[in-house]
Scaffold this motif. Structure first.
Motif, short mmCIF file in Angstrom:
data_model
loop_
_atom_site.label_atom_id
_atom_site.label_comp_id
_atom_site.label_asym_id
_atom_site.label_seq_id
_atom_site.Cartn_x
_atom_site.Cartn_y
_atom_site.Cartn_z
N GLY A 246 0.80 -1.22 0.00
CA GLY A 246 0.00 0.00 0.00
C GLY A 246 0.83 1.27 0.00
N SER A 247 1.92 1.28 -0.76
CA SER A 247 2.76 2.48 -0.81
C SER A 247 2.07 3.62 -1.56
N THR A 248 1.10 3.29 -2.37
CA THR A 248 0.32 4.21 -3.24
C THR A 248 1.13 4.76 -4.42
N THR B 177 4.21 12.90 -0.69
CA THR B 177 3.96 12.33 -2.02
C THR B 177 4.89 12.97 -3.05
N ARG C 67 8.44 11.74 -2.56
CA ARG C 67 8.59 10.31 -2.82
C ARG C 67 8.62 10.03 -4.32
N ILE C 68 7.78 10.74 -5.07
CA ILE C 68 7.75 10.51 -6.51
C ILE C 68 9.09 10.93 -7.13
N ASN D 245 11.68 8.20 -5.95
CA ASN D 245 11.37 6.80 -6.17
C ASN D 245 12.12 6.17 -7.34
N LYS D 246 12.23 6.94 -8.43
CA LYS D 246 12.82 6.41 -9.67
C LYS D 246 14.20 5.78 -9.46
N ILE E 203 2.67 4.26 2.94
CA ILE E 203 3.31 5.28 2.11
C ILE E 203 4.77 5.50 2.48
N VAL F 12 6.86 3.20 3.39
CA VAL F 12 7.64 1.97 3.27
C VAL F 12 9.03 2.34 2.76
#
Ligand code: HEM
Ligand code: HEM
Ligand code: SF4
Lengths: 82, 402
Positions: A18-20, B97, B100-101, B104-105, B350, B352
């Protein structure tokens, strides 16, 4: 925007935490279910490139993307493919 | 009075947290610890519920910490707050968010797989030096060098002084991981953060002037696109240097200890290296580097039949969840082939762990190297000591002979 290639997308719920991330990267395809894990709401509702980016972005490699016609695995664990 | 101690730092709890948290879970999996001043969650389902609910539970621990300090202390510790309050691990959505985006890559399973050959070479070099000596301190001579070398390479700053960075990270760790034996911990951490920021800032500027194919360049580029602030770029560098090695170091040390206490498992891994993936997952579950994390309750919410109130805090005990018999059969047994193994050593939801794939790969290479190259080592001390900390499971040293 929709994809011309028909895709089969599967989320392994034993892996999804559920990391979204997939939901952020392709919000019209993925959504959280009641358990706050990812589920595929509409596999046709985004470009193949975005869907593949979402699958690749999953920190748990929980998402498998296949060509719906041929079954060819476009992204994800081969052994997880159905 | 509870039947088990409410002193989270008691010596017995430090040496054997697993027995302690088992007792706690049996007593009450949703226990209010007056002494610590918050809830202790030790059941698997409750832990997962909380970690998957960022609307109900905040990670903005800096805001709550700042609230508890006097204005004078807030001034005094400003260097720490300025950096840490930018860290993704302490942000809630939507800032979380956005960060993280961007990050993340660089950390997807596919992206980190590219580094495997380099990690294998680093492990090989280190073991080449160690092999003939017949003894080592697993923590100092092996476990810390692998992840630190890897993260510096990944960031694009391979030549930085590892000893200096190690020293500053340790200072910072005094703060984070609640090393409560150190009364000056906040001052020490301030020094560590300030030194790291001063050290890393010109390196970031260098990347701005001369872009390369590495993580620092990617962060600078994201800033130029308006996706990160300048502070966030530097703070993230500090976080990656720090978060990128302290935890992985502890996984390698704790895992080595678990394996050498089960020599048959060491031998089995040597014979069957294909078990490495599930073996690392099991070592994460069995004695992971992060015992617990903290969340603050944002609105009244029910966990395990009890109501947690707005403003309460909760210790989310990952290592207790990882040994909950309702989720794992025979949870106190080390079983390298355990499957499925949905442990929460990297948390869930979220937040993690961003570095999970990297840490997994590094640990796989480290344990493959160790078991392939060395005979089963024996512990060369009567007493193993852990850093006194609620959050981290960190051996001070692991001297072995082989
Ligand atoms: C075995 C090694 C590791 C373990 C057990 C571990 C564990 C964790 C845990 C439990 C969290 C969640 C914290 C929370 O929600 O409060 C976390 C977050 C994080 N970890 Fe790790 N970690 C490890 C290695 C790494 C590495 C190698 C990196 C970086 C290269 C890293 C970077 C991060 C970051 C940036 C976050 C924050 C993610 C977010 O807030 O979205 N970790 N880690
Ligand atoms: C990767 C970078 C991390 C940083 C920078 C970090 C930082 C911090 C800081 C600054 C504090 C406040 C210390 C104080 O109260 O004096 C703190 C507390 C804490 N952190 Fe972290 N942390 C990190 C990762 C983690 C991880 C991975 C976990 C665990 C999963 C974790 C769990 C905790 C816990 C449990 C506390 C105690 C908070 C309290 O008592 O209120 N942190 N952390
Ligand atoms: S990115 Fe992966 S782990 Fe995160 S919600 Fe999607 S499927 Fe689950």
């Amino acid at each position: 925007m929709s994809t011309s290639q028909r895709l089969r997308i599967t989320v392994d719920l034993n892996k999804c935490v559920g990391s979204t991330i997939c939901v952020q990267l392709s919000p019209s395809v993925f959504a959280l279910n009641d358990q706050r894990q990812s589920s595929v709401v509409d596999p046709t509702n985004d470009t193949a490139a975005n869907i593949l980016e979402a699958a690749e972005g999953c920190p748990l490699a929980a998402i498998v993307v296949q060509d719906a016609e041929t079954g060819q695995v476009l992204f994800g664990a081969k052994d997880a493919a159905v | 009075m509870p039947l088990v101690t409410d002193d989270l730092m008691a010596p017995d709890v430090m040496t054997d947290p697993h027995s302690y948290y088992r007792q706690m879970r049996e007593l009450d999996p949703v226990f209010f610890n007056e002494r610590w001043g918050g809830w202790m969650l030790t059941g698997y389902d409750d832990v997962v519920q909380v970690l998957r609910d960022p609307d109900g539970f905040s990670s903005d621990r800096m805001r709550f910490l700042a609230r508890e300090l006097s204005e004078a202390d807030r001034q005094r510790f400003a260097p720490i707050f300025d950096v840490l309050s930018q860290w993704i691990v302490f942000r809630d959505p939507p800032d979380h968010t956005r960060l993280r985006i961007v990050l993340n890559k660089a950390f997807t399973p596919k992206a980190v797989e590219r580094y495997r050959p380099r990690v294998r070479a680093i492990v090989g070099d280190l073991l080449g030096e160690i092999e003939g000596k017949g003894r080592m301190d697993v923590v100092r001579d092996f476990a810390y060098l692998v992840p630190l070398t890897v993260i510096l390479g990944l960031m694009g700053a391979p030549d930085l002084d590892r000893d200096l960075i190690k020293q500053w990270s340790e200072q910072l760790g005094v703060f984070f991981f609640l090393r409560a034996d150190e009364p000056r911990r906040r001052e020490i951490a301030c020094e560590g953060v300030t030194s790291l920021v001063e050290y890393l800032t010109p390196i970031v500027e260098e990347k701005r002037a001369h872009p390369a194919d590495d993580l620092l360049t990617a962060l600078v580029a994201a800033q130029e696109r308006g996706e990160l602030s300048e502070q966030e770029v530097i703070a993230t560098c500090v976080l990656l240097v720090f978060g990128g090695h302290e935890t992985t170091m502890n996984l390698i040390a704790n895992g080595t200890l678990a394996l050498l206490r089960h020599p048959d498992h060491w031998e089995r891994l040597k014979q069957q290296p294909a078990l490495i993936e599930s073996a690392v997952e099991e070592l994460l579950r069995y004695d992971g580097p992060v015992k617990a994390t903290v969340r603050w309750v944002k609105h009244d919410v029910t966990v395990g039949g009890k109501t947690l109130r707005d403003g309460d805090r909760a210790l989310v005990v990952l290592s207790a969840a990882n040994r909950d018999p309702q989720q794992f059969t025979d949870p106190d047994r080390l079983e390298l082939t355990r499957s499925p193994n949905p442990h929460v050593a990297f948390a869930h939801g979220i937040h993690v762990c961003l570095g999970a794939s990297l840490a997994r790969m590094e640990a796989q290479e480290a344990f493959l190297g160790l078991t392939q190259r060395l005979p089963v080592p024996v512990v060369a001390t009567d007493e193993l000591e852990y850093h006194p900390a609620v959050v981290s499971r960190a051996l001070k040293a692991l001297p072995v002979e082989f």
